[in-house]
Scaffold this motif. Structure first.
Motif, PDB file in Angstrom:
ATOM      1  N   THR A   5     -55.377  16.287  17.369  1.00 35.99           N
ATOM      2  CA  THR A   5     -54.095  17.603  17.694  1.00 35.99           C
ATOM      3  C   THR A   5     -53.349  17.057  18.992  1.00 35.99           C
ATOM      4  O   THR A   5     -51.800  17.097  18.645  1.00 35.99           O
ATOM      5  CB  THR A   5     -54.658  18.802  18.353  1.00 35.99           C
ATOM      6  N   GLN A  12     -44.967  13.117  17.892  1.00 30.13           N
ATOM      7  CA  GLN A  12     -44.299  13.855  16.989  1.00 30.13           C
ATOM      8  C   GLN A  12     -43.278  14.149  18.234  1.00 30.13           C
ATOM      9  O   GLN A  12     -41.665  14.539  18.016  1.00 30.13           O
ATOM     10  CB  GLN A  12     -44.547  15.158  16.420  1.00 30.13           C
ATOM     11  N   SER A  40     -41.499  11.837   3.327  1.00 27.09           N
ATOM     12  CA  SER A  40     -43.398  11.834   3.978  1.00 27.09           C
ATOM     13  C   SER A  40     -43.781  11.922   2.053  1.00 27.09           C
ATOM     14  O   SER A  40     -45.002  12.291   1.788  1.00 27.09           O
ATOM     15  CB  SER A  40     -43.244  13.177   4.651  1.00 27.09           C
ATOM     16  N   MET A  56     -55.353  17.587   3.612  1.00 29.33           N
ATOM     17  CA  MET A  56     -53.791  17.299   4.540  1.00 29.33           C
ATOM     18  C   MET A  56     -53.459  19.100   4.629  1.00 29.33           C
ATOM     19  O   MET A  56     -52.875  19.217   5.630  1.00 29.33           O
ATOM     20  CB  MET A  56     -53.439  16.160   3.824  1.00 29.33           C
ATOM     21  N   LEU A  57     -52.767  19.586   3.613  1.00 34.11           N
ATOM     22  CA  LEU A  57     -52.224  20.432   3.364  1.00 34.11           C
ATOM     23  C   LEU A  57     -53.259  21.776   3.632  1.00 34.11           C
ATOM     24  O   LEU A  57     -52.515  22.963   4.050  1.00 34.11           O
ATOM     25  CB  LEU A  57     -51.631  20.567   1.665  1.00 34.11           C
ATOM     26  N   HIS A  59     -55.235  21.782   6.248  1.00 35.29           N
ATOM     27  CA  HIS A  59     -54.456  21.766   7.451  1.00 35.29           C
ATOM     28  C   HIS A  59     -53.526  22.378   8.074  1.00 35.29           C
ATOM     29  O   HIS A  59     -53.831  23.195   9.158  1.00 35.29           O
ATOM     30  CB  HIS A  59     -55.340  20.159   7.954  1.00 35.29           C
ATOM     31  N   VAL A  60     -52.449  21.052   7.108  1.00 36.11           N
ATOM     32  CA  VAL A  60     -51.358  22.629   7.879  1.00 36.11           C
ATOM     33  C   VAL A  60     -50.890  23.870   7.602  1.00 36.11           C
ATOM     34  O   VAL A  60     -50.547  25.071   8.563  1.00 36.11           O
ATOM     35  CB  VAL A  60     -49.956  21.792   7.130  1.00 36.11           C
ATOM     36  N   SER A  61     -52.064  24.633   6.103  1.00 39.86           N
ATOM     37  CA  SER A  61     -51.807  25.782   5.883  1.00 39.86           C
ATOM     38  C   SER A  61     -52.751  26.873   7.257  1.00 39.86           C
ATOM     39  O   SER A  61     -51.965  27.716   7.898  1.00 39.86           O
ATOM     40  CB  SER A  61     -52.408  25.931   4.435  1.00 39.86           C
ATOM     41  N   THR A  63     -52.693  25.531  10.839  1.00 38.89           N
ATOM     42  CA  THR A  63     -52.522  25.643  11.516  1.00 38.89           C
ATOM     43  C   THR A  63     -50.865  25.508  11.711  1.00 38.89           C
ATOM     44  O   THR A  63     -49.864  25.580  13.059  1.00 38.89           O
ATOM     45  CB  THR A  63     -53.356  23.270  12.380  1.00 38.89           C
ATOM     46  N   ILE A  64     -50.046  26.095  11.230  1.00 37.80           N
ATOM     47  CA  ILE A  64     -48.789  25.757  11.474  1.00 37.80           C
ATOM     48  C   ILE A  64     -48.186  27.270  11.869  1.00 37.80           C
ATOM     49  O   ILE A  64     -47.607  26.836  12.511  1.00 37.80           O
ATOM     50  CB  ILE A  64     -48.139  26.325   9.156  1.00 37.80           C
ATOM     51  N   ASP A  67     -48.132  25.859  14.645  1.00 38.01           N
ATOM     52  CA  ASP A  67     -46.986  25.003  15.678  1.00 38.01           C
ATOM     53  C   ASP A  67     -45.500  25.790  15.603  1.00 38.01           C
ATOM     54  O   ASP A  67     -44.674  25.693  16.087  1.00 38.01           O
ATOM     55  CB  ASP A  67     -47.174  24.308  14.449  1.00 38.01           C
TER      56      ASP A  67
END
Length: 80
Positions: A5, A12, A40, A56-57, A59-61, A63-64, A67
């Motif tokens: 992370t 980023q 992307s 991946m999605l 993980h994004v869901s 942790t969004i 962020d």
């Protein structure tokens, strides 16, 4: 924060810092956002299989909200 992370955050931050030096008009922000989203999507399908994209999605869901500092972004309500 995990090493992975932290590394993603470092990349980023460097990318954003570079992009900000290239933006000269108000429209440039939209152009960059559109370009990044399109690239992307193409890249995901190029080097990830469907299961990897799903992971991946997920993980994004998960942790969004970290962020974006949003308490609950998992609902199906459209936000404007």
């Amino acid at each position: 924060m995990s090493d992975d992370t932290q590394r993603m955050q470092d990349i980023q931050n460097a990318l954003v810092a570079h992009i900000e030096t290239q933006l000269t008009t108000d429209e440039d922000f939209m152009y960059v956002a559109t370009m990044l989203l399109k690239h992307s999507l193409v890249l995901y399908k190029t080097f990830l299989d469907d299961e990897q994209i799903q992971n991946m999605l997920a993980h994004v869901s998960e942790t969004i909200s970290d962020d974006l500092h949003v308490a609950d972004y998992s609902g199906s309500t459209t936000r404007h």
